[in-house]
Structures are given as C-alpha cells and as structure tokens.
Design an enzyme around this catalytic site. Structure first.
Site, PDB file in Angstrom:
ATOM      1  N   ASP A 114       8.957  55.420  38.597  1.00 51.60           N
ATOM      2  CA  ASP A 114       7.613  54.895  38.617  1.00 51.60           C
ATOM      3  C   ASP A 114       6.505  55.686  37.616  1.00 51.60           C
ATOM      4  O   ASP A 114       6.641  57.206  38.199  1.00 51.60           O
ATOM      5  CB  ASP A 114       7.358  54.727  40.149  1.00 51.60           C
ATOM      6  CG  ASP A 114       5.725  54.686  39.722  1.00 51.60           C
ATOM      7  OD1 ASP A 114       5.237  54.844  38.915  1.00 51.60           O
ATOM      8  OD2 ASP A 114       4.880  55.093  40.823  1.00 51.60           O
TER       9      ASP A 114
ATOM     10  N   ASP B 203       2.225  54.255  41.535  1.00 50.12           N
ATOM     11  CA  ASP B 203       2.087  52.942  41.843  1.00 50.12           C
ATOM     12  C   ASP B 203       2.534  51.914  42.324  1.00 50.12           C
ATOM     13  O   ASP B 203       1.359  51.106  43.130  1.00 50.12           O
ATOM     14  CB  ASP B 203       1.185  51.862  40.712  1.00 50.12           C
ATOM     15  CG  ASP B 203       2.261  50.983  39.648  1.00 50.12           C
ATOM     16  OD1 ASP B 203       3.365  51.728  40.205  1.00 50.12           O
ATOM     17  OD2 ASP B 203       1.589  49.954  39.206  1.00 50.12           O
TER      18      ASP B 203
ATOM     19  N   ASP C 151       8.633  51.424  36.093  1.00 52.86           N
ATOM     20  CA  ASP C 151       7.391  50.579  34.900  1.00 52.86           C
ATOM     21  C   ASP C 151       8.583  51.306  33.871  1.00 52.86           C
ATOM     22  O   ASP C 151       9.184  52.055  33.629  1.00 52.86           O
ATOM     23  CB  ASP C 151       5.921  51.580  34.711  1.00 52.86           C
ATOM     24  CG  ASP C 151       6.409  52.758  35.081  1.00 52.86           C
ATOM     25  OD1 ASP C 151       7.016  54.049  35.192  1.00 52.86           O
ATOM     26  OD2 ASP C 151       4.949  53.432  35.809  1.00 52.86           O
TER      27      ASP C 151
ATOM     28  N   ASP D 189      16.292  40.401  29.966  1.00 54.69           N
ATOM     29  CA  ASP D 189      16.700  38.713  30.600  1.00 54.69           C
ATOM     30  C   ASP D 189      16.104  37.641  29.811  1.00 54.69           C
ATOM     31  O   ASP D 189      14.907  38.032  30.151  1.00 54.69           O
ATOM     32  CB  ASP D 189      16.093  38.523  32.021  1.00 54.69           C
ATOM     33  CG  ASP D 189      17.243  39.018  33.260  1.00 54.69           C
ATOM     34  OD1 ASP D 189      17.915  37.807  33.246  1.00 54.69           O
ATOM     35  OD2 ASP D 189      18.161  39.732  33.991  1.00 54.69           O
TER      36      ASP D 189
ATOM     37  N   ASP E 185      20.228  34.397  32.903  1.00 49.98           N
ATOM     38  CA  ASP E 185      19.571  34.364  34.249  1.00 49.98           C
ATOM     39  C   ASP E 185      20.219  32.010  34.457  1.00 49.98           C
ATOM     40  O   ASP E 185      19.551  31.296  34.072  1.00 49.98           O
ATOM     41  CB  ASP E 185      18.473  33.886  34.840  1.00 49.98           C
ATOM     42  CG  ASP E 185      18.382  33.933  36.398  1.00 49.98           C
ATOM     43  OD1 ASP E 185      18.460  34.870  37.037  1.00 49.98           O
ATOM     44  OD2 ASP E 185      17.137  32.923  36.824  1.00 49.98           O
TER      45      ASP E 185
ATOM     46  N   GLU F 239      24.781  34.210  32.858  1.00 46.43           N
ATOM     47  CA  GLU F 239      24.775  33.969  35.158  1.00 46.43           C
ATOM     48  C   GLU F 239      25.089  33.001  35.399  1.00 46.43           C
ATOM     49  O   GLU F 239      24.319  31.371  35.528  1.00 46.43           O
ATOM     50  CB  GLU F 239      23.653  34.423  35.471  1.00 46.43           C
ATOM     51  CG  GLU F 239      23.751  34.444  36.908  1.00 46.43           C
ATOM     52  CD  GLU F 239      23.171  35.018  37.715  1.00 46.43           C
ATOM     53  OE1 GLU F 239      22.621  35.206  39.107  1.00 46.43           O
ATOM     54  OE2 GLU F 239      21.313  33.923  37.233  1.00 46.43           O
TER      55      GLU F 239
ATOM     56  N   HIS G  78      21.490  42.990  40.928  1.00 50.05           N
ATOM     57  CA  HIS G  78      19.763  43.125  42.026  1.00 50.05           C
ATOM     58  C   HIS G  78      19.863  42.229  43.242  1.00 50.05           C
ATOM     59  O   HIS G  78      19.091  42.158  43.853  1.00 50.05           O
ATOM     60  CB  HIS G  78      18.869  42.436  41.073  1.00 50.05           C
ATOM     61  CG  HIS G  78      18.799  41.178  40.448  1.00 50.05           C
ATOM     62  ND1 HIS G  78      19.620  41.373  39.299  1.00 50.05           N
ATOM     63  CD2 HIS G  78      17.746  40.710  41.027  1.00 50.05           C
ATOM     64  CE1 HIS G  78      19.494  39.924  39.750  1.00 50.05           C
ATOM     65  NE2 HIS G  78      18.600  39.436  39.618  1.00 50.05           N
ATOM     66  N   ASP G  79      21.318  41.378  43.754  1.00 56.65           N
ATOM     67  CA  ASP G  79      21.493  39.947  44.482  1.00 56.65           C
ATOM     68  C   ASP G  79      22.384  40.358  45.605  1.00 56.65           C
ATOM     69  O   ASP G  79      22.699  39.982  45.922  1.00 56.65           O
ATOM     70  CB  ASP G  79      21.730  38.961  43.877  1.00 56.65           C
ATOM     71  CG  ASP G  79      20.702  38.266  42.285  1.00 56.65           C
ATOM     72  OD1 ASP G  79      19.540  38.788  42.594  1.00 56.65           O
ATOM     73  OD2 ASP G  79      21.131  37.522  41.995  1.00 56.65           O
TER      74      ASP G  79
END
Ligand code: TEU
Length: 566
Positions: free
Chosen positions: A21, A25, A29, A98, A206, A265, A337-338
């Site tokens: 970051d 925030d 990013d 993605d 995806d 995927e 990330h899953d």
C-alpha cells in the site's frame, strides 16, 4: 510452436489488495507494486499475474467488475498501470491480467441495462428466467432451479422490477454473462484486444470452463444436509466451451506477434478435457489450472477436515503428469488467493520446521513438468492466520458459507470455524509481510485485513538477508528451471507410489536424469529406491539440509540429484 517460451517460465501471482500500500489507505495499490518489482526480479520470475484491479464494488475483492477497461481508484489509474507495465517490461518480465468474464458486477452498465426491462436490447446478455412453474415469483423455493451459489444461498436472485430471476453462480452481485449471445462474446473480445494493444502479455481466465451452460438449466442433485442442489453438471465444461475458447483464440490471440500466455482457471476440469483445452493444434488456451490436487483433502462432508494422504496427492499429480505428457501442458501450483497457505496445509508451520517444509514443498512442485506459479508470500513461507472468531474473516465466501451452514443447515459454529480456519481463503489474503514493523511494511494506515502476527519473524527483509531462507531456496529452484533443460522437458516417472512419507520421482531428458525426493514427515526416512547407491554418489544439485548418507532424509528434507549417463 515446438517449444513455447512459457514452458521455461515461472509465474508470480500478485493479489493487489494485499501486496503493498503506497498511499496509506490500508489497501494495496499499483504504486505499491511498482515499488517492489525488484523483489520479484531478484527472485527470478518471468511473468506476473495480477489479480483484478478494475473498477469494482469489491463485493468479491475485485472479481466483480463494473468496468473492464479502467482501474479502480483504490488501486490507482490507467497512467499508474502503464507505469507498472513499463517497470515490469524494463526488468525483462511479462504481465498478465485477470480476465473475469463468466460474470460481471451487478453494477456494470451492461447489467443495469439488462435488468431495466424485459425488452431491453441487453436483456439477453445475462441469464434471466421466470419463477418455477406454478409458483409465485419471489416466494421461497420459487427459484428457476434448485442450484446453490458458491458463496451460500440460492444461485438465483429475484428482481422485482421485471418479476424474473437472474443467475449468479457466485454472489448476487456477480450475475453470470450469457455467452450464448454473440454480442456478449464480441464485447469481451474487443475488451481483451484493447488490453493486449496496451501491451499486456496475456490473461489468467477466471472460472473460464463455466461460461458455456446447458441452456435447459435442469435441477441438480441435493446432497444430504445441504440446503441446495449442485448445478455444476450444467456449467462445468459445458456443451459449447471448446467452441467459445477457440473462437476467443481466433479473435484475440491468433496472429499476434507478441509472446503471450493464456491460462484458464477450470474447477472440475478432467484430464481428458484438459488435453483438448491445451492441445496447441486446437487453439484454445496454453494451460489450465486444474483443482484435483487442492481438493485432495476434501471429503463427503464439507464441514469436516480430512487429513492429507500423500499417496492420494501423488496419484493425482502423477495422473496429470502422465495425462499431459505427450500433448498439452500442465500448470503447477500449491497456492493462490483462494487456497490456504501450503506450509500450514501440507507442511509444518511450527518454528522448528516452517522453513524446511516450505522449501521441500517448493522443490517437489517446481521439479514437476509444467509451469510453476508462486503466490505472493509463498516465497517467504507465509502461513495461515490465527483467526479467532467469524468476525476476523472478510471473505464473502467464508461469511456466506458460515451463514448457510449455521443458520440454514444447523451446523455447529465451532465445526464451521474449524474448517474455515484451516481452509478459508483469507489465509492467503493477509497482507504481504515485507518487514518486522507494526503492519509488516504493508501499510502506514490500518490494513483491511489484519497482518499475521508472525511477521516479526516471517518477512521479506529477513528472508533476503538469510541465505538459508525460503526466498533464496525458491530463487535457486527458479534458476534451476532456467538452466537445466531436464526440469523443463524431462519425462516424469513417479517412484514409491505407495509410500505415505516420501514424494519421489525422476525426470529424464536425453542423457540427464534428475531424482527428486521430498520427505513429507517430521521424521528421518530412508528412501528405498532402486540403484540407491548410484544416486548416493550422484551430483546433489540442491537440498535444504545436510547431504544425506544412504539416502536417509532429515525431517522435511528435499533432495535433487543429477546423473548424466554416457
Ligand atoms: O474462483 C473459482 C472457484 O471455483 C472458487 O469458488 C474457489 O474454488 C473457491 O472459492 C475455493 O474455496 C475464482 C476466483 O479465483 C475467486 O477468487 C472468485 O471468488 C471466483 O472465481 C468468482 O470470480
């Protein structure tokens, strides 16, 4: 097309929200990513896959896109994106985006139009259906099919404005696009070409094997104790999937001079299907993410933990190696990330063995035939997080499934929490651990998801300084792939298929043979393989503990030997 560049490549996945970051925030990013590109260049990866950074209501952390051709202000803007892309290319790496086109956000203008009236020109861009025959629209159980959504609840949302339902296989804010409609496909191809013209190097697609549905939409089987039916037979690898992917290939990728990468995927993809998807002659995708090996520890009851049986894991990955040996190509991953963190799942994340077991897992994966993917933090041996209560989770999947299991299916909250702690997706999503400072150097603000308290020990700064770290071991694995053709092209032979403790195989290319053994236990184990004596005398290319004697491996040790026959 004999030996495409991506056979030799290693891909690194960035989950932007949790990477770095720059503006304080609490959310990662693009400028944060740009500032850390040297971490990736030094690791030696060839490609970066960026999880979604498009404008999004962030219902599913960006997998719900409301504008496919811009950047969400949380992450930056298109100028910042171009800067990042230039920084990646300047370091000799590539960047893939993605592509989330099984569904859009319900806040995408396409869907706003589609839902506005039954005769809107975009009505048919999504899956609209009336209530079940003879039932009152909106009444409980009146959904057009009995399907459950991935994040809990039914897969249909009633829209009172027109009195019909729309299909959403994921959250109600992720309506499924109707790929039967050629205008939808056209719009997607135009968007993809726009990104490629901008300079990106390909796409990770995806749930791309869900885009073709059985248009009759039949009910699915209902498993005992589960509130909804399973509709997957109607949308996993559906009737027109190969046609759609080939059309996409023709309209977007074929004939472009750049070196591109496409990876689909595909939950539930079979080896036979994958052979077709990845056969270069068919022009569909370069490789697929299959799920068999990350479902190895799932069983009949979704809210029970099943321990890993190493023989099952070997059987699964061995089948995929054999299935795509002659044609097609594998992708290789433990994490994304899953998925929960692999060192916590298949290794030992205690202080004693965290580093060594993370290294062993890396060695076993990277020495398979296929393109390895490293998920951010995996190269540090990052672990699962200590979630105490359901309030510590942020993931829509965890929260939605918790409600369905506890409120609708009568599960005990403790049982559900036990499984979410071990398997929940937020384990992968805690912020990247850059250093030992209060928020791990991820942000100067308040992180959107708590940093793992073990960042005081487990962090990039410490790992880069320590020659025996997971980071440097991954660096060597990646370098080995770049230097040793047997890692890329060698034939794969599984050894010791019935052994519950050791994962062993050879890779043979020309006169070079590699032997790889990983000890999946906290005990010393002797590898009982043929011609052990010869291997014992062979060149030890890489290990994460003292060189073994007599092929006796230390707890969680991995060894990679090389022999050249003349
Ligand atoms: O995931 C597809 C998918 O099948 C997920 O349901 C995943 O297997 C499951 O969450 C594991 O518990 C993709 C993305 O990777 C995921 O982040 C998105 O939430 C999903 O599609 C919808 O876009």
């Amino acid at each position: 097309m004999q030996n495409p560049w991506w056979h030799r490549a290693v891909v690194y996945q960035i989950y932007p929200r949790s990477f770095a970051d720059a503006d304080g925030d609490g959310m990662g990013d693009l400028r944060g990513i740009s500032a850390h590109l040297d971490h990736l260049a030094c690791l030696g990866v060839d490609v970066i896959w960026l999880s979604p950074v498009y404008p999004s209501p962030q219902d599913d952390n960006g997998y719900d896109i409301s504008d496919y051709q811009d950047i969400d202000p949380v992450f930056g803007d298109l100028a910042g994106f171009d800067e990042l892309l230039a920084g990646v290319h300047a370091r000799g790496m590539k960047l893939i985006m993605d592509l989330v086109v099984n569904h859009s956000s319900d806040e995408h203008p396409w869907f706003a139009e589609s839902r506005s009236s039954k005769d809107n020109p975009k009505r048919d861009w999504y899956w609209w259906r009336p209530a079940r025959d003879g039932m009152e629209p909106g009444a409980p159980g009146a959904e057009p099919t009995n399907w459950g959504a991935a994040f809990g609840g039914p897969a249909w949302e009633y829209d009172p404005a027109t009195g019909e339902y729309y299909l959403h296989l994921f959250s109600r804010k992720q309506p499924d696009l109707n790929w039967e409609n050629p205008e939808v496909r056209e719009a997607v191809y135009t968007m993809m070409n726009w990104w490629l013209d901008r300079g990106v190097d390909g796409f990770r697609m995806d749930v791309i094997n869900y885009i073709s549905k059985d248009t009759t939409l039949p009910d699915g089987p209902v498993r005992p104790g589960i509130a909804y039916g399973d509709g997957s037979a109607s949308y996993m690898n559906g009737p027109r999937i190969h046609e759609f992917l080939h059309e996409m290939h023709e309209r977007v990728f074929a004939g472009r001079p750049q070196e591109l990468l496409t990876v689909g995927e595909m939950p539930g993809v079979t080896i036979d299907e994958a052979k077709l998807f990845t056969d270069p002659a068919r022009g569909e995708v370069d490789m697929v993410f299959q799920f068999d090996h990350v479902w190895v520890d799932r069983g009949a009851d979704p809210w029970q933990l099943y321990p890993l049986r190493l023989t099952d894991l070997k059987a699964i990955l061995g089948r995929w190696q054999a299935g795509l040996a002659d044609n097609g190509w594998n992708s290789l991953y433990w994490n994304n990330h899953d998925q929960p963190r692999v060192v916590s799942r298949f290794g030992d994340d205690s202080p004693q063995y965290r580093v060594r077991s993370a290294q062993m897992l890396g060695a076993v994966l990277h020495l398979h035939r296929g393109t390895p993917y490293v998920y951010q933090g995996e190269e540090l041996g990052m672990t699962n997080a200590p979630f105490a209560t359901i309030a510590d989770f942020r993931d829509i999947e965890a929260l939605g499934q918790y409600v369905q299991a506890v409120d609708q299916e009568g599960r005990s909250p403790e049982d559900v929490l036990t499984v979410l702690r071990a398997r929940g997706r937020d384990n992968a999503r805690t912020p990247m651990q850059w250093d030992a400072s209060p928020h791990a150097g991820f942000t100067t603000g308040t992180p959107w998801l708590a940093v793992n308290p073990n960042h005081t020990q487990v962090n990039a700064e410490a790992a880069v300084k320590d020659p025996d770290s997971v980071y440097h071991f991954y660096r060597k694995l990646i370098a080995l792939r770049h230097e040793e053709p047997a890692v890329v092209y060698g034939d794969f032979t599984m050894l010791l298929p019935h052994d519950e403790r050791l994962y062993a195989f050879t890779r043979t290319h020309g006169d070079t043979t590699l032997l790889v053994i990983g000890n999946f236990t906290g005990e010393t184990v002797r590898a009982e393989i043929d011609d052990a004596a010869a291997w014992e005398a062979a060149e030890l290319l890489l290990t994460n503990a003292a060189a073994p004697e007599d092929l006796v491996l230390q707890p969680w040790q991995a060894v990679i030997y090389r022999r050249i026959s003349r």
